[in-house]
Scaffold this active site. Structure first.
Site, PDB file in Angstrom:
ATOM      1  CD  GLN A 252       2.048  -3.853  -9.040  1.00  0.00           C
ATOM      2  OE1 GLN A 252       3.194  -3.708  -9.514  1.00  0.00           O
ATOM      3  NE2 GLN A 252       1.904  -4.346  -7.667  1.00  0.00           N
TER       4      GLN A 252
ATOM      5  CB  CYS B  69       2.258  -8.828  -5.835  1.00  0.00           C
ATOM      6  SG  CYS B  69       1.814  -7.899  -6.947  1.00  0.00           S
TER       7      CYS B  69
END
Ligand code: ZN
Length: 171
Positions: A51, A93
Site C-alpha cells: 500500500q 482500508c
C-alpha cells in the site's frame, strides 16, 4: 519519520503478490516507523507494505485507535497457520478512503511471522487483531477486501468511489 503516500484502489501494485523480505535491516526499521506514522495520521489500524509502494511481505497493525491499551506490531514474512470461527466486522482500508462495510471473516487466526529482530513468533489472535491480520495478509497476496463482496456490492462501491472522485470516472 515521514508520512507515506498510500496507493489507492486501481494501482496495479495492490494486485501483485508481494515477495518475501529477505533482509531485515535499518531500512526496514525506518519503513516500519514511517508506516506507523502514516497509520496514526489517518487513524488507521493496519497497513501493508504494498500500500505504500513496496511489494514485500510486511504489514503493521496498531489497535490503539479502537481498543484501550491497544498496541503496535509488525509482521514480516507471515504465514497463516489456521483460522476458525466466523465474525462480522465493519472494515475499512486506507486504499479505499471513506469506504466501510461489514464483512464476514474467520474469528480467530494463527500466524507465524518474524519481528524486526528477525525472531520467529507464533501468535493466535482474535477480535480486532485477527481482523487486521486477515485483511493485511490479503494485501500481500494481491487480494482486496472488496473481493469478498458480491459482484453487485462491488460495483456499488466502485460507483461510490467514482462519485467521490477517489478513483477516476469511467471514460
Ligand atoms: Zn487494506
Amino acid at each position: 519519520m515521514a508520512i507515506l503516500p498510500v496507493r489507492i484502489y486501481g494501482d496495479p501494485l495492490l494486485r501483485k503478490r508481494a515477495e518475501r523480505l529477505e533482509n531485515i535491516d535499518a531500512a526496514t526499521d525506518s519503513l516500519v516507523e514511517n508506516m506507523y506514522a502514516t497509520l496514526a495520521k489517518q487513524n488507521g489500524i493496519g497497513l501493508a507494505a504494498p500500500q505504500v509502494g513496496l511489494s514485500r511481505r510486511l504489514f503493521v497493525a496498531d489497535t490503539s485507535p479502537v481498543i484501550e491499551r491497544g498496541s503496535r506490531a509488525v509482521f514480516i514474512n507471515p504465514e497463516i497457520i489456521g483460522t476458525d470461527g466466523d465474525a462480522v466486522y465493519e472494515e475499512g482500508c486506507l486504499s479505499f478512503p471513506g469506504i466501510y462495510f461489514d464483512l464476514h471473516r474467520p474469528r480467530r487466526v494463527g500466524i507465524r511471522y518474524l519481528d524486526l529482530q528477525g525472531n520467529e513468533h507464533n501468535l493466535e489472535a482474535n477480535g480486532v487483531l485477527a481482523r487486521i491480520i486477515l485483511h493485511e495478509f490479503d494485501h500481500l497476496e494481491g487480494r482486496l477486501f472488496i473481493d469478498l463482496l458480491t459482484e453487485e456490492a462491488r460495483e456499488k462501491i466502485k460507483k461510490l468511489m467514482r462519485q467521490r472522485n477517489i478513483i477516476p470516472a469511467k471514460p
